[in-house]
Design a protein around this motif. Structure first.
Motif, PDB file in Angstrom:
ATOM      1  N   ASP A   6       0.840  -1.196   0.000  1.00 15.32           N
ATOM      2  CA  ASP A   6       0.000   0.000   0.000  1.00 15.32           C
ATOM      3  C   ASP A   6       0.885   1.260   0.000  1.00 15.32           C
ATOM      4  N   PRO A   7       0.607   2.262  -0.872  1.00 16.14           N
ATOM      5  CA  PRO A   7       1.451   3.463  -0.943  1.00 16.14           C
ATOM      6  C   PRO A   7       1.544   4.227   0.375  1.00 16.14           C
ATOM      7  N   ALA A   8       0.492   4.201   1.178  1.00 16.80           N
ATOM      8  CA  ALA A   8       0.540   4.903   2.464  1.00 16.80           C
ATOM      9  C   ALA A   8       1.576   4.279   3.396  1.00 16.80           C
ATOM     10  N   ILE A   9       1.703   2.939   3.347  1.00 19.36           N
ATOM     11  CA  ILE A   9       2.713   2.270   4.176  1.00 19.36           C
ATOM     12  C   ILE A   9       4.088   2.403   3.542  1.00 19.36           C
ATOM     13  N   LEU A  10       4.146   2.321   2.220  1.00 24.06           N
ATOM     14  CA  LEU A  10       5.441   2.464   1.540  1.00 24.06           C
ATOM     15  C   LEU A  10       6.072   3.823   1.808  1.00 24.06           C
ATOM     16  N   ARG A  11       5.223   4.829   2.048  1.00 22.64           N
ATOM     17  CA  ARG A  11       5.748   6.166   2.340  1.00 22.64           C
ATOM     18  C   ARG A  11       6.651   6.165   3.569  1.00 22.64           C
ATOM     19  N   ILE A  12       6.403   5.301   4.520  1.00 21.95           N
ATOM     20  CA  ILE A  12       7.257   5.218   5.713  1.00 21.95           C
ATOM     21  C   ILE A  12       8.680   4.845   5.320  1.00 21.95           C
ATOM     22  N   HIS A  47      20.074   0.951  -3.700  1.00 27.98           N
ATOM     23  CA  HIS A  47      19.167   1.132  -4.841  1.00 27.98           C
ATOM     24  C   HIS A  47      18.038   0.103  -4.850  1.00 27.98           C
ATOM     25  N   GLU A  48      18.297  -1.107  -4.380  1.00 24.27           N
ATOM     26  CA  GLU A  48      17.323  -2.187  -4.509  1.00 24.27           C
ATOM     27  C   GLU A  48      16.393  -2.304  -3.309  1.00 24.27           C
ATOM     28  N   THR A  49      16.711  -1.638  -2.226  1.00 23.86           N
ATOM     29  CA  THR A  49      15.952  -1.854  -0.990  1.00 23.86           C
ATOM     30  C   THR A  49      14.499  -1.452  -1.147  1.00 23.86           C
ATOM     31  N   LEU A  50      14.250  -0.248  -1.608  1.00 22.41           N
ATOM     32  CA  LEU A  50      12.881   0.254  -1.683  1.00 22.41           C
ATOM     33  C   LEU A  50      12.035  -0.570  -2.657  1.00 22.41           C
ATOM     34  N   ASN A  51      12.602  -0.989  -3.758  1.00 22.50           N
ATOM     35  CA  ASN A  51      11.860  -1.798  -4.719  1.00 22.50           C
ATOM     36  C   ASN A  51      11.514  -3.170  -4.133  1.00 22.50           C
ATOM     37  N   ALA A  52      12.439  -3.745  -3.337  1.00 24.00           N
ATOM     38  CA  ALA A  52      12.154  -5.037  -2.701  1.00 24.00           C
ATOM     39  C   ALA A  52      11.055  -4.894  -1.661  1.00 24.00           C
ATOM     40  N   ILE A  53      11.087  -3.813  -0.893  1.00 15.43           N
ATOM     41  CA  ILE A  53      10.040  -3.587   0.111  1.00 15.43           C
ATOM     42  C   ILE A  53       8.692  -3.404  -0.573  1.00 15.43           C
ATOM     43  N   LYS A  54       8.683  -2.687  -1.674  1.00 17.97           N
ATOM     44  CA  LYS A  54       7.442  -2.447  -2.405  1.00 17.97           C
ATOM     45  C   LYS A  54       6.792  -3.754  -2.842  1.00 17.97           C
ATOM     46  N   GLU A 108      10.065   4.968   2.312  1.00 15.67           N
ATOM     47  CA  GLU A 108      10.653   5.989   1.447  1.00 15.67           C
ATOM     48  C   GLU A 108      11.275   7.107   2.273  1.00 15.67           C
ATOM     49  N   THR A 109      10.565   7.532   3.296  1.00 12.19           N
ATOM     50  CA  THR A 109      11.077   8.631   4.138  1.00 12.19           C
ATOM     51  C   THR A 109      12.324   8.197   4.892  1.00 12.19           C
ATOM     52  N   MET A 110      12.301   7.016   5.462  1.00  9.72           N
ATOM     53  CA  MET A 110      13.443   6.548   6.246  1.00  9.72           C
ATOM     54  C   MET A 110      14.676   6.326   5.390  1.00  9.72           C
ATOM     55  N   LEU A 111      14.489   5.945   4.125  1.00  7.90           N
ATOM     56  CA  LEU A 111      15.633   5.678   3.265  1.00  7.90           C
ATOM     57  C   LEU A 111      16.153   6.934   2.566  1.00  7.90           C
ATOM     58  N   ARG A 112      15.280   7.906   2.321  1.00  4.21           N
ATOM     59  CA  ARG A 112      15.695   9.083   1.570  1.00  4.21           C
ATOM     60  C   ARG A 112      16.187  10.224   2.449  1.00  4.21           C
ATOM     61  N   GLN A 113      15.636  10.379   3.632  1.00  7.31           N
ATOM     62  CA  GLN A 113      16.042  11.504   4.475  1.00  7.31           C
ATOM     63  C   GLN A 113      17.508  11.442   4.900  1.00  7.31           C
ATOM     64  N   PRO A 114      18.094  10.286   5.209  1.00  6.80           N
ATOM     65  CA  PRO A 114      19.536  10.265   5.518  1.00  6.80           C
ATOM     66  C   PRO A 114      20.422  10.576   4.322  1.00  6.80           C
ATOM     67  N   GLN A 115      19.843  10.592   3.102  1.00  8.22           N
ATOM     68  CA  GLN A 115      20.565  10.918   1.868  1.00  8.22           C
ATOM     69  C   GLN A 115      21.701   9.924   1.596  1.00  8.22           C
ATOM     70  N   TRP A 116      21.423   8.659   1.820  1.00  7.42           N
ATOM     71  CA  TRP A 116      22.344   7.600   1.411  1.00  7.42           C
ATOM     72  C   TRP A 116      21.819   7.064   0.077  1.00  7.42           C
ATOM     73  N   LEU A 117      22.571   7.259  -0.962  1.00  4.85           N
ATOM     74  CA  LEU A 117      22.076   7.001  -2.305  1.00  4.85           C
ATOM     75  C   LEU A 117      22.556   5.680  -2.895  1.00  4.85           C
TER      76      LEU A 117
END
Length: 289
Positions: free
Chosen positions: A183-189, A203-210, A191-200
Motif C-alpha cells: 500500500d502506498p501509504a505504508i510504503l511512504r514510511i 538502490h534495490e531496498t525500496l523496490n524489494a520492500i514495495k 521511502e522517508t526513512m531511506l531518503r532523508q539520511p541521503q544515502w544514495l
C-alpha cells in the motif's frame, strides 16, 4: 724795560710727561677683554660666582621636561583556537576506512515522518530508560474474521543529543494492491526513512520492500534489512542501524566525533501535498519486541 713776552718757540718748563688719551682707551679695552674672557670662560663659571657674591642669580631657571604622555595600552590580540585535527599530522590508520554517518537528527526524522503522513510522537525520553530518546507511531485496525488485524508500528531511537541509533518498522498483514505491491501509504514510511539520511547507494531496498521481498544490504557501517517472519508469514520487520564493526571503522568514528567537528546541517525535508495519509495514532501501547 725788559721784554717779558716769550716767543712761541720758547722752551716750556720741565715737568711730568702727559699720557695720551688713546693709551687709556686702549688699556681700558684690553682690560675689558681680559676680564670678559675670564668671566665668560668655563661656561661663565666665574661670572656666576661674582653674581652670586653680589646677590644676583645669573643662572637661567632650569626647565624640567614634561613627563612623556602615557600611551593607551593596545588591545590584546584576538585569540583563535583551532581544533586539534586542523594542525596535527594526518594519521593513515585513522583515515583508512570509510564510515557512514547520520545526516539527519532524530527530531528532524520524526518531523519528516509526520510531514509524510505518519503522525509520530514528539522526540522525548523513553519511559523505560531516561537515557534513550525516541518517537513512535502505532496503529492497529479491527480484526476481521480469521485474518490478522492490520497493524503498523514505527519507532526511531537515539540519544538526548538527537543522534539516531536505529529505526524500526513492524507491519502486520499489510494492505496490497491488485499486483501484490505494498500500500502506498505504508510504503511512504520506508521511502522517508531511506531518503532523508541521503544515502544514495541502497538502490534495490525500496523496490524489494514495495514487492514485499526479503532484502539485506550493508555498506560503510549501515545495515538495512526487510524480512518476513518464518513462522508468521504476514509479519514483516524492517530495521536500519549504524554499527562500526571493524577496527578502522571504530577509529574513523572516534576521529570524526562531534566533539571535534562541527555538526552537519539538517537536510531539507521534502514536502509532498498529495502524499497518502495513514490513520491517526491510537493511544500508545507497550513497545513491541
Amino acid at each position: 724795560m725788559p721784554d717779558n713776552s716769550s716767543p712761541a718757540y720758547a722752551k716750556q718748563p720741565a715737568g711730568k710727561p702727559r699720557i695720551p688719551v688713546i693709551f687709556w682707551l686702549l688699556l681700558t679695552i684690553s682690560l675689558s677683554l681680559v676680564i670678559g674672557t675670564v668671566l665668560l670662560s668655563n661656561d661663565m663659571k666665574h661670572l656666576k660666582a661674582v653674581g652670586h657674591y653680589f646677590g644676583f642669580d645669573l643662572s637661567p631657571p632650569e626647565v624640567k621636561p614634561s613627563p612623556p604622555k602615557t600611551l593607551p595600552r593596545p588591545a590584546p590580540p584576538a585569540v583563535y583556537k583551532l581544533p586539534l585535527h586542523a594542525t596535527e599530522a594526518p594519521m593513515a590508520q585513522t583515515a583508512s576506512a570509510f564510515l557512514r554517518t547520520w545526516r539527519i537528527s532524530g527530531p528532524a526524522m520524526c518531523a519528516a515522518l509526520r510531514q509524510a503522513g505518519v503522525q509520530t510522537s514528539e522526540w522525548a525520553a523513553a519511559s523505560f530508560n531516561a537515557g534513550t530518546f525516541e518517537c513512535f507511531y502505532e496503529h492497529s485496525a479491527k480484526r476481521e474474521k480469521d485474518q490478522l488485524a492490520n497493524s503498523i508500528f514505527v519507532i526511531v531511537r537515539g540519544d538526548a543529543a538527537g543522534t539516531i541509533s536505529s529505526m524500526r518498522v513492524k507491519v502486520v498483514n499489510p494492505g496490497t494492491d491488485q499486483n501484490g505491491q505494498l500500500d502506498p501509504a505504508i510504503l511512504r514510511i520506508f521511502e522517508t526513512m531511506l531518503r532523508q539520511p541521503q544515502w544514495l547507494d541502497f538502490h534495490e531496498t525500496l523496490n524489494a520492500i514495495k514487492n514485499l521481498k526479503d532484502i539485506k544490504e550493508d555498506g560503510f557501517g549501515a545495515n538495512i534489512a526487510f524480512t518476513q517472519e518464518v513462522l508468521n508469514p504476514e509479519r514483516y520487520n524492517f530495521t536500519l542501524s549504524l554499527d562500526a564493526t571493524s577496527g578502522p571503522q571504530r577509529r574513523a568514528r572516534n576521529y570524526f566525533s562531534g566533539r571535534t567537528w562541527l555538526p552537519a546541517p539538517e537536510p531539507t525535508i521534502a514536502a509532498n501535498r498529495t502524499q497518502p495519509q495513514l490513520p491517526r495514532q491510537e493511544p500508545p501501547a507497550e513497545n513491541r519486541n
